[in-house]
Design an enzyme around this catalytic site. Structure first.
Site, PDB file in Angstrom:
ATOM      1  N   GLU A  14     -42.110 -35.668  -9.797  1.00  0.00           N
ATOM      2  CA  GLU A  14     -41.300 -34.623 -10.408  1.00  0.00           C
ATOM      3  C   GLU A  14     -41.353 -34.849 -11.917  1.00  0.00           C
ATOM      4  O   GLU A  14     -41.082 -35.961 -12.378  1.00  0.00           O
ATOM      5  CB  GLU A  14     -39.853 -34.722  -9.906  1.00  0.00           C
ATOM      6  CG  GLU A  14     -39.042 -33.554 -10.405  1.00  0.00           C
ATOM      7  CD  GLU A  14     -37.565 -33.600 -10.040  1.00  0.00           C
ATOM      8  OE1 GLU A  14     -37.156 -34.450  -9.236  1.00  0.00           O
ATOM      9  OE2 GLU A  14     -36.839 -32.769 -10.608  1.00  0.00           O
TER      10      GLU A  14
ATOM     11  N   ARG B   5     -40.814 -49.047  -1.126  1.00  0.00           N
ATOM     12  CA  ARG B   5     -41.010 -48.862  -2.559  1.00  0.00           C
ATOM     13  C   ARG B   5     -41.078 -50.209  -3.256  1.00  0.00           C
ATOM     14  O   ARG B   5     -40.629 -51.229  -2.729  1.00  0.00           O
ATOM     15  CB  ARG B   5     -39.905 -47.991  -3.152  1.00  0.00           C
ATOM     16  CG  ARG B   5     -38.518 -48.586  -3.092  1.00  0.00           C
ATOM     17  CD  ARG B   5     -37.436 -47.544  -3.338  1.00  0.00           C
ATOM     18  NE  ARG B   5     -37.486 -46.952  -4.656  1.00  0.00           N
ATOM     19  CZ  ARG B   5     -37.698 -45.650  -4.887  1.00  0.00           C
ATOM     20  NH1 ARG B   5     -37.865 -44.819  -3.894  1.00  0.00           N
ATOM     21  NH2 ARG B   5     -37.705 -45.182  -6.104  1.00  0.00           N
TER      22      ARG B   5
ATOM     23  N   LYS C  43     -35.069 -43.502 -12.593  1.00  0.00           N
ATOM     24  CA  LYS C  43     -35.374 -42.626 -13.727  1.00  0.00           C
ATOM     25  C   LYS C  43     -34.120 -42.300 -14.516  1.00  0.00           C
ATOM     26  O   LYS C  43     -34.179 -42.134 -15.724  1.00  0.00           O
ATOM     27  CB  LYS C  43     -35.987 -41.326 -13.208  1.00  0.00           C
ATOM     28  CG  LYS C  43     -37.479 -41.373 -13.037  1.00  0.00           C
ATOM     29  CD  LYS C  43     -37.975 -39.940 -12.844  1.00  0.00           C
ATOM     30  CE  LYS C  43     -39.173 -39.927 -11.928  1.00  0.00           C
ATOM     31  NZ  LYS C  43     -39.437 -38.590 -11.400  1.00  0.00           N
TER      32      LYS C  43
HETATM   33  P1  ATP Z   1     -36.332 -39.251  -8.437  1.00  0.00           P
HETATM   34  O1  ATP Z   1     -36.840 -38.549  -7.203  1.00  0.00           O
HETATM   35  O2  ATP Z   1     -35.043 -39.936  -8.286  1.00  0.00           O
HETATM   36  O3  ATP Z   1     -36.454 -38.461  -9.684  1.00  0.00           O
HETATM   37  P2  ATP Z   1     -38.652 -40.888  -8.052  1.00  0.00           P
HETATM   38  O4  ATP Z   1     -38.908 -42.204  -8.657  1.00  0.00           O
HETATM   39  O5  ATP Z   1     -38.653 -40.737  -6.576  1.00  0.00           O
HETATM   40  O6  ATP Z   1     -37.291 -40.460  -8.695  1.00  0.00           O
HETATM   41  P3  ATP Z   1     -40.739 -38.922  -8.122  1.00  0.00           P
HETATM   42  O7  ATP Z   1     -41.287 -38.214  -9.295  1.00  0.00           O
HETATM   43  O8  ATP Z   1     -40.188 -38.117  -7.014  1.00  0.00           O
HETATM   44  O9  ATP Z   1     -39.630 -39.863  -8.704  1.00  0.00           O
HETATM   45  O10 ATP Z   1     -41.825 -39.944  -7.570  1.00  0.00           O
HETATM   46  C1  ATP Z   1     -43.146 -39.574  -7.325  1.00  0.00           C
HETATM   47  C2  ATP Z   1     -43.738 -40.444  -6.254  1.00  0.00           C
HETATM   48  O11 ATP Z   1     -43.664 -41.821  -6.603  1.00  0.00           O
HETATM   49  C3  ATP Z   1     -43.010 -40.279  -4.941  1.00  0.00           C
HETATM   50  O12 ATP Z   1     -43.973 -40.053  -3.930  1.00  0.00           O
HETATM   51  C4  ATP Z   1     -42.312 -41.577  -4.726  1.00  0.00           C
HETATM   52  O13 ATP Z   1     -42.281 -41.918  -3.364  1.00  0.00           O
HETATM   53  C5  ATP Z   1     -43.161 -42.566  -5.515  1.00  0.00           C
HETATM   54  N1  ATP Z   1     -42.325 -43.658  -6.029  1.00  0.00           N
HETATM   55  C6  ATP Z   1     -41.255 -43.541  -6.821  1.00  0.00           C
HETATM   56  N2  ATP Z   1     -40.699 -44.747  -7.066  1.00  0.00           N
HETATM   57  C7  ATP Z   1     -41.455 -45.668  -6.421  1.00  0.00           C
HETATM   58  C8  ATP Z   1     -41.401 -47.093  -6.274  1.00  0.00           C
HETATM   59  N3  ATP Z   1     -40.448 -47.826  -6.860  1.00  0.00           N
HETATM   60  N4  ATP Z   1     -42.353 -47.692  -5.526  1.00  0.00           N
HETATM   61  C9  ATP Z   1     -43.320 -46.961  -4.941  1.00  0.00           C
HETATM   62  N5  ATP Z   1     -43.424 -45.629  -5.028  1.00  0.00           N
HETATM   63  C10 ATP Z   1     -42.506 -44.969  -5.753  1.00  0.00           C
END
Ligand code: ATP
Ligand code: MG
Length: 552
Positions: free
Chosen positions: A30, A256, A266
């Site tokens: 996102e 994760r 974030k």
């Molecule tokens: P939010 O959804 O709270 O804004 P997010 O870290 O999930 O935060 P996204 O942009 O949705 O942000 O993440 C993009 C991709 O990265 C998703 O597929 C998510 O599963 C993966 N991702 C995010 N954080 C991690 C992590 N700590 N370890 C592994 N993969 C991650």
């Protein structure tokens, strides 16, 4: 190395012909912030699978929430993914917002089938109606609207005829489900915000849960890889795809990445930036990919780290030292050595001829025979590290002190003869003699010294600012609501009058070198002609625990 559990699934699918040998993965960020090292794990995993199995890797922006998303984030994300995963051609970059029309058609289709409705409840009411683990939810009054009325309201919502919060669109699934995600989840909200791509075309925006599976379906993703918290959303994605009868990817969840001494949410990273606890998203102390790059971490070292930690379904916290070690190991092989003095102390070589300068040979990288040699000028006045001199040394201090002989790296043996001080008693200069027979750093008579020190000749020294970057947090698990209290007040020490050997004079931004005995450093983007700025990429050894203990 053995296969990880996702590779096993892919290989099994290839054996059974489930996807006709196709492997199509994606990374779906996102654009509401910069990517961090956790995202790096996901990028390496998805891009790595596509590469290994001759598949295709997409980047897809999940840009469904215009209130929090910006073009700046889109640009930074593409830069970071390309840095880490190699080239991602424009044709493999997608945007959820390009699918909004299709999603809307599908919403109408669900409504026509009696599987979705317009709901009048406010957010608070919706929470109240949702029920609890023990009690089923109550049906929304909108649940029984006729198909025609639903369709009319939906089209008016789309046309912008209602204020925010007035209506939502919900899927009609099961208000008694044990899985809350199936208790009539929201598909659309009214949002009157300008979208960075679609402008003001839309007044309603799809929820993540409605949009995500459709995006994967449209892109014919085979293995839709996400983190564990989406496991109980899978039945909902399955429901949407089955009701619509469209292409159905396989979702696979993994744990994760969490790192010690690091926050990765974030929301918190945004707060660190907006409240100016750091200088920006790419401040070298941040765990963002752009910060790691700016700090001098090689992309290949980040990939190695992601490979080494593996992929599992068990939540764990990885020691940040493992990331630092991956960087050290790589830079030890690839970074050329240079000499720099961070806190200079002037040394005058008494018996060196006035005005005489010698060019001495130095090996660029003892770990890499192809790195060759360079020359380093030596003269009558040199700088050594202030910490390498003690007037009254304790027993175990073997470096320079009155009467003591030491080796200057690549140069000569010198012996301390005299110490000069200012009125306040601070040492301002050390007078030494050198032994001409020890040129290059070896004594032909076999005599030994216990210390080898780095140095820089004063006449040709290049001045630089050096930013001693350290961990941003002082405790292993800094996360939590009060994470700001764990900020490391010493995470950045700036040295403004470091002295460098002249070979570094024109080093371009991004150059990474080892400053002998001090660590790995890179040229920061803040450098200007005539004023170099370096970041400490990583120290030579892991001294964190020791240093912390000393501080207490
Ligand atoms: P939010 O959804 O709270 O804004 P997010 O870290 O999930 O935060 P996204 O942009 O949705 O942000 O993440 C993009 C991709 O990265 C998703 O597929 C998510 O599963 C993966 N991702 C995010 N954080 C991690 C992590 N700590 N370890 C592994 N993969 C991650
Ligand atoms: Mg997310």
């Amino acid at each position: 190395m053995g296969l990880n559990f996702i590779e096993e699934i892919v290989e099994e699918d290839n054996r059974t012909g489930k996807w006709s040998g196709r492997v199509q993965t994606r990374f779906p960020p996102e654009p509401n912030g910069y990517l961090h090292i956790g995202h790096a794990k996901s990028i390496c995993l998805n891009a790595g699978l596509a590469k290994k199995y001759n598949g295709t890797f997409n980047v897809r922006f999940d840009d469904t929430n215009p209130a929090k998303e910006e073009q700046e984030y889109v640009d930074s994300i593409l830069r970071d993914v390309r840095w880490l995963a190699g080239d991602v051609p424009e044709g493999r970059v997608f945007y959820a917002s390009d699918y909004f029309d299709q999603m809307f058609e599908w919403a109408e289709a669900l409504m026509k089938a009696g599987k979705a409705y317009v709901c009048d409840l406010t957010a608070d009411q919706m929470r109240e109606y949702r029920g609890t683990m023990k009690d089923p939810g109550k049906p929304s009054p909108g649940r029984d609207r006729s198909v025609d009325e639903n369709l009319t309201l939906l089209r008016k919502m789309k046309a912008g005829e209602f204020p925010e919060g007035k209506y939502t669109v919900r899927a009609k699934i099961d208000m008694a489900s044990g899985n809350f995600n199936l208790r009539d989840p929201v598909m659309y909200r009214i949002v009157k915000a300008e979208h960075h791509r679609t402008g003001n075309k839309w007044s309603i925006y799809p929820s993540y849960d409605w949009a995500h599976g459709l995006e994967d379906s449209l892109e014919k993703i085979t293995h839709s890889i996400c983190t564990l918290e989406f496991e109980n959303h899978r039945p909902l994605y399955d429901w949407f795809l089955n009701e619509l009868g469209i292409y159905h990817p396989q979702q696979i969840e993994f744990a994760r990445l969490n790192l010690t001494y690091t926050v990765m949410s974030k929301r918190k990273l945004l707060e660190l930036v907006s409240k100016k606890h750091v200088a920006g998203w790419d401040d070298p102390r941040m765990p963002t990919i752009s910060a790691l790059r700016r700090r001098g971490y090689p992309a290949s070292a980040v990939r190695t780290f992601c490979e080494e930690i593996g992929v599992t379904r068990v939540d764990s916290v990885i020691d940040v030292t493992r990331l630092e070690n991956a960087v050290r190991n790589e830079l030890n092989r690839t970074a050329e050595r240079r000499m720099a003095v961070l806190k200079p102390l002037k040394v005058v070589i008494e018996n060196w001829p006035e005005g005489h300068v010698e060019q001495l040979e130095a090996v660029n990288n003892p770990e890499d025979p192809n790195a060759g040699k360079r020359t380093v000028p030596f003269g009558k006045v040199i700088y050594v590290e202030r910490d390498d001199f003690m007037e009254n040394p304790p027993k175990k201090f073997f470096r320079l002190s009155p009467g003591r002989e030491v080796r200057l790296r690549w140069a000569y043996f010198v012996t301390c003869k005299e110490v000069k001080k200012d009125a306040a008693g601070n040492v301002t200069e050390v007078v030494c003699t050198y032994d001409p027979a020890t040129r290059g750093g070896d004594a032909p008579d076999g005599r030994k010294v216990k210390a080898t020190m780095h140095w820089v000749a004063a006449a040709t020294a290049v001045e630089a600012e050096v930013r001693l970057v350290d961990r941003l947090f002082t405790v292993e698990s800094p996360d939590g609501d009060d994470y700001l209290k764990n900020l490391n007040p010493k995470s950045l020490e700036v040295v403004t009058d470091a002295k460098l050997e002249p070979a570094l004079a024109n080093a371009p931004v991004g150059t990474v070198v080892q400053f002998e005995r001090l660590g790995y450093f890179n040229v920061d983007a803040d450098s200007k002609p005539g004023k170099l700025v370096f970041n400490r990429t990583v120290t030579l050894k892991d001294t964190w625990v020791k240093e912390q203990a000393k501080g207490e």
